[in-house]
Write a protein that holds these residues in place. Structure first.
Motif, PDB file in Angstrom:
ATOM      1  N   TYR A   1       0.819  -1.217   0.000  1.00  0.00           N
ATOM      2  CA  TYR A   1       0.000   0.000   0.000  1.00  0.00           C
ATOM      3  C   TYR A   1       0.851   1.265   0.000  1.00  0.00           C
ATOM      4  CZ  TYR A   1      -3.729   3.245   1.381  1.00  0.00           C
ATOM      5  OH  TYR A   1      -4.629   4.289   1.425  1.00  0.00           O
ATOM      6  N   LYS A   2       1.870   1.300   0.833  1.00  0.00           N
ATOM      7  CA  LYS A   2       2.701   2.500   0.921  1.00  0.00           C
ATOM      8  C   LYS A   2       3.356   2.823  -0.410  1.00  0.00           C
ATOM      9  CE  LYS A   2       6.606   4.524   3.457  1.00  0.00           C
ATOM     10  NZ  LYS A   2       7.567   4.319   4.564  1.00  0.00           N
ATOM     11  N   GLN A   3       3.953   1.816  -1.054  1.00  0.00           N
ATOM     12  CA  GLN A   3       4.620   2.048  -2.335  1.00  0.00           C
ATOM     13  C   GLN A   3       3.617   2.435  -3.416  1.00  0.00           C
ATOM     14  OE1 GLN A   3       5.158  -0.344  -0.195  1.00  0.00           O
ATOM     15  NE2 GLN A   3       7.290  -1.093  -0.208  1.00  0.00           N
TER      16      GLN A   3
ATOM     17  N   GLN B   1       2.667   6.112  -2.891  1.00  0.00           N
ATOM     18  CA  GLN B   1       3.776   7.018  -3.211  1.00  0.00           C
ATOM     19  C   GLN B   1       4.092   7.050  -4.706  1.00  0.00           C
ATOM     20  OE1 GLN B   1       6.921   5.641  -0.597  1.00  0.00           O
ATOM     21  NE2 GLN B   1       6.345   7.107   0.992  1.00  0.00           N
TER      22      GLN B   1
ATOM     23  N   TYR C   1       4.789  -3.530   8.720  1.00  0.00           N
ATOM     24  CA  TYR C   1       4.735  -2.121   9.121  1.00  0.00           C
ATOM     25  C   TYR C   1       5.127  -1.903  10.580  1.00  0.00           C
ATOM     26  CZ  TYR C   1       2.207  -1.441   4.747  1.00  0.00           C
ATOM     27  OH  TYR C   1       1.848  -1.392   3.422  1.00  0.00           O
TER      28      TYR C   1
ATOM     29  N   THR D   1       0.289   3.389   7.824  1.00  0.00           N
ATOM     30  CA  THR D   1       1.185   4.139   6.951  1.00  0.00           C
ATOM     31  C   THR D   1       0.358   5.086   6.090  1.00  0.00           C
ATOM     32  OG1 THR D   1       2.892   3.945   5.229  1.00  0.00           O
ATOM     33  CG2 THR D   1       1.066   2.424   5.093  1.00  0.00           C
ATOM     34  N   GLN D   2       0.964   6.144   5.615  1.00  0.00           N
ATOM     35  CA  GLN D   2       0.286   7.106   4.748  1.00  0.00           C
ATOM     36  C   GLN D   2      -1.031   7.551   5.396  1.00  0.00           C
ATOM     37  OE1 GLN D   2       1.884   8.142   1.639  1.00  0.00           O
ATOM     38  NE2 GLN D   2       3.491   7.140   2.795  1.00  0.00           N
TER      39      GLN D   2
END
Length: 534
Positions: free
Chosen positions: A389-391, A394, A426, A442-443
């Motif tokens: 999800y984070k990648q 971004q 995470y 995250t995010q």
């Protein structure tokens, strides 16, 4: 109420240039017209079933579309397209009323037919914008279809209609002159044959003289906007345009598209800047629908080896739901999880109705299939962990992230793999006994568990309904939240959601959900302190 107050008039640009007037009915009239339309659709299904004949029209008909219409004309030497002019205005009050009186499948009483025409018509015609105009117009146009298919059989060509768009095709060496022929030697224009013109005009329709086009095998052939030379498909430039729009959207949050006027003039330089996601989502949905329909692979193979178009649509939906999220989004573990949002911080109460300021991910639309987010702990774990999800977030240069995305899971054994994955990937420590109101991941991503109950902490959404509701019997069966569907004297979550909670939502006491709703409020408050775009 005066008739002119029952509609709101406005204009929208036509793709081919000019303006199309829309007459949108007020809410109460629209509901009535939609109910009438549903009855008529059911009537036509019955008529088609009894006749046993293949439908000749493909617009406004269940299980038919521009795709089924185009398929009839693929790989042909000649494809002739022509349009009917002012299609909906052609059907006036008398014509609508007379159809329901005289058509053999109806033969309604004159008073009944008059009422139907009064519901359907505005300013002595079927208005564009009414839910029942398409089905009524299409049913009346069946008389034209019957005459044209007879003419087509005489000349051994194929005929079909989609709304006001008529198509004739054949692989004969010479196209039948009774249908169309070259206007003059050495001239590219074609003139419609007398037999065809007379047939259309005698049925009460007018041909649009500027929309007649003959297409040959060696050039690109289009039927209802789709190419049909070798197979039914999207025009390449249409897909390239969608791809360019997405690139711009993901870069800066806006995109451009050619105006209707510039397209009609054969230009491409005049564009309009758009921030709304509606237009581009419609384009991508259309592309996916067409390409998915012609893809013979099973769904698993389509996902495993996704086409470029499917990948583009997938990326757009991630942007729409998780990056450009317009209000806090709650992604429940189950498709049937029932979570009311009646909490002061989660909406506005005007004294009679509550307007929620949060949204729930919709598992019933196309998005969940494209995103491979079908509900259940396994899907949530795959989507938010395995897909990084984070990648993913971004990777978008434009990422406002104005609101949090909240994953809500039952605090039971089924969530253990999710907890483990969030911890591993995470560093978020969670277990069944963790009492934190929320967990920041995250995010803009958070995780919430259903509030802990008992010594082991185990709980699920259904635990927060009143016992009397949980004891509701359906067809003599008891509710068991561990079942997906009813069996062995018990029924599961789906039936509980559809036949117990949904019909009684206005009278159910949801006070037991207070602690869970407070956890959602805590997430919203926490994200506000972190700032958008974390």
């Amino acid at each position: 109420m005066p008739i002119d107050q029952k509609y709101k008039k406005f204009s929208i640009p036509k793709r081919g240039g000019g303006q199309r007037e829309i007459c949108a009915p007020i809410a109460r009239l629209k509901v009535l017209q939609r109910r009438l339309a549903n009855v008529l659709y059911a009537c036509r299904d019955e008529i088609d079933s009894e006749s046993g004949l293949r439908p000749l029209s493909h617009g406004f008909r269940r299980e038919h579309s521009i795709i089924t219409n185009a398929r009839l004309h693929k790989r042909r030497r000649y494809v002739l397209n022509l349009d009917l002019q002012n299609f909906f205005p052609t059907f006036n009050f008398g014509r609508v009323r007379g159809f329901f009186i005289h058509f053999n499948s109806f033969k309604l009483d004159e008073k009944v037919a008059t009422v139907i025409a009064q519901i359907a018509c505005f300013e002595n015609m079927l208005p564009q914008g009414s839910p029942c105009s398409p089905i009524i117009a299409d049913m009346i146009a069946h008389f034209l279809d019957v005459r044209l298919v007879q003419l087509a059989k005489q000349t051994q060509i194929t005929y079909s209609r989609y709304a006001d768009d008529l198509t004739f095709s054949t692989s004969q060496r010479i196209f039948p002159s009774s249908i169309a022929a070259p206007a003059a030697a050495g001239v590219p224009e074609w003139a419609l044959g007398d037999d065809l013109v007379v047939t259309i005009q005698s049925a009460g329709f007018i041909i649009n003289p500027g929309k007649t086009r003959m297409q040959f095998r060696m050039s690109r052939q289009l039927v209802t906007g789709l190419t049909v030379n070798a197979k039914v498909n999207i025009r390449p430039e249409y897909y390239r345009l969608a791809r360019a729009m997405c690139h711009a959207l993901f870069e800066n949050g806006t995109y451009h598209r050619p105006t209707a006027a510039s397209l009609a003039a054969g230009q491409g330089a005049e564009v309009e800047m758009i921030t709304s996601l509606g237009p581009i989502e419609g384009i991508l949905s259309h592309i996916h629908h067409v390409k998915d329909s012609i893809d013979a692979r099973d769904e698993l193979e389509k996902r495993k080896n996704a086409t470029a178009a499917r990948k583009l649509y997938n990326r757009f939906l991630k942007y729409r739901y998780f990056v450009r999220v317009e209000c806090p989004l709650i992604v429940c573990e189950g498709k049937t999880d029932n979570l009311p949002a009646f909490q002061p911080k989660l909406g506005v109460w005007n004294g009679t109705t509550f307007t929620s300021s949060v949204k729930f991910f919709n598992y019933t639309n196309q998005a969940h299939s494209i995103l491979e987010l079908g509900g259940g702990a396994g899907d949530l774990r795959y989507f938010f962990i395995k897909t990084r999800y984070k990648q993913e977030i971004q990777s978008f240069k434009h990422r406002p992230l104005k609101h949090p995305v909240i994953v809500l899971v039952d605090n039971d054994a089924g969530a253990k793999d999710i907890f483990k994955s969030f911890n591993t990937n995470y560093g978020v420590a969670i277990d069944l006994k963790s009492a934190d109101p929320f967990f920041y991941v995250t995010q803009n991503l958070y995780l919430i568990k259903t509030p802990e109950r008992g010594s082991d902490g185990v709980s699920c959404i259904e635990d927060f309904f009143e016992p009397s509701l949980l004891n509701t019997k359906i067809d003599g069966k008891k509710f068991n939240p561990k079942k997906d569907h009813g069996a062995d004297g018990e029924y599961g979550k789906f039936i509980f959601a559809e036949r117990v909670v949904r019909p009684n939502a206005d009278t159910i006491n949801f006070s037991g959900f207070g602690p869970l709703l407070e956890r959602i409020c805590a997430v919203i408050d926490d994200y506000a302190t972190r700032g958008a775009g974390t």
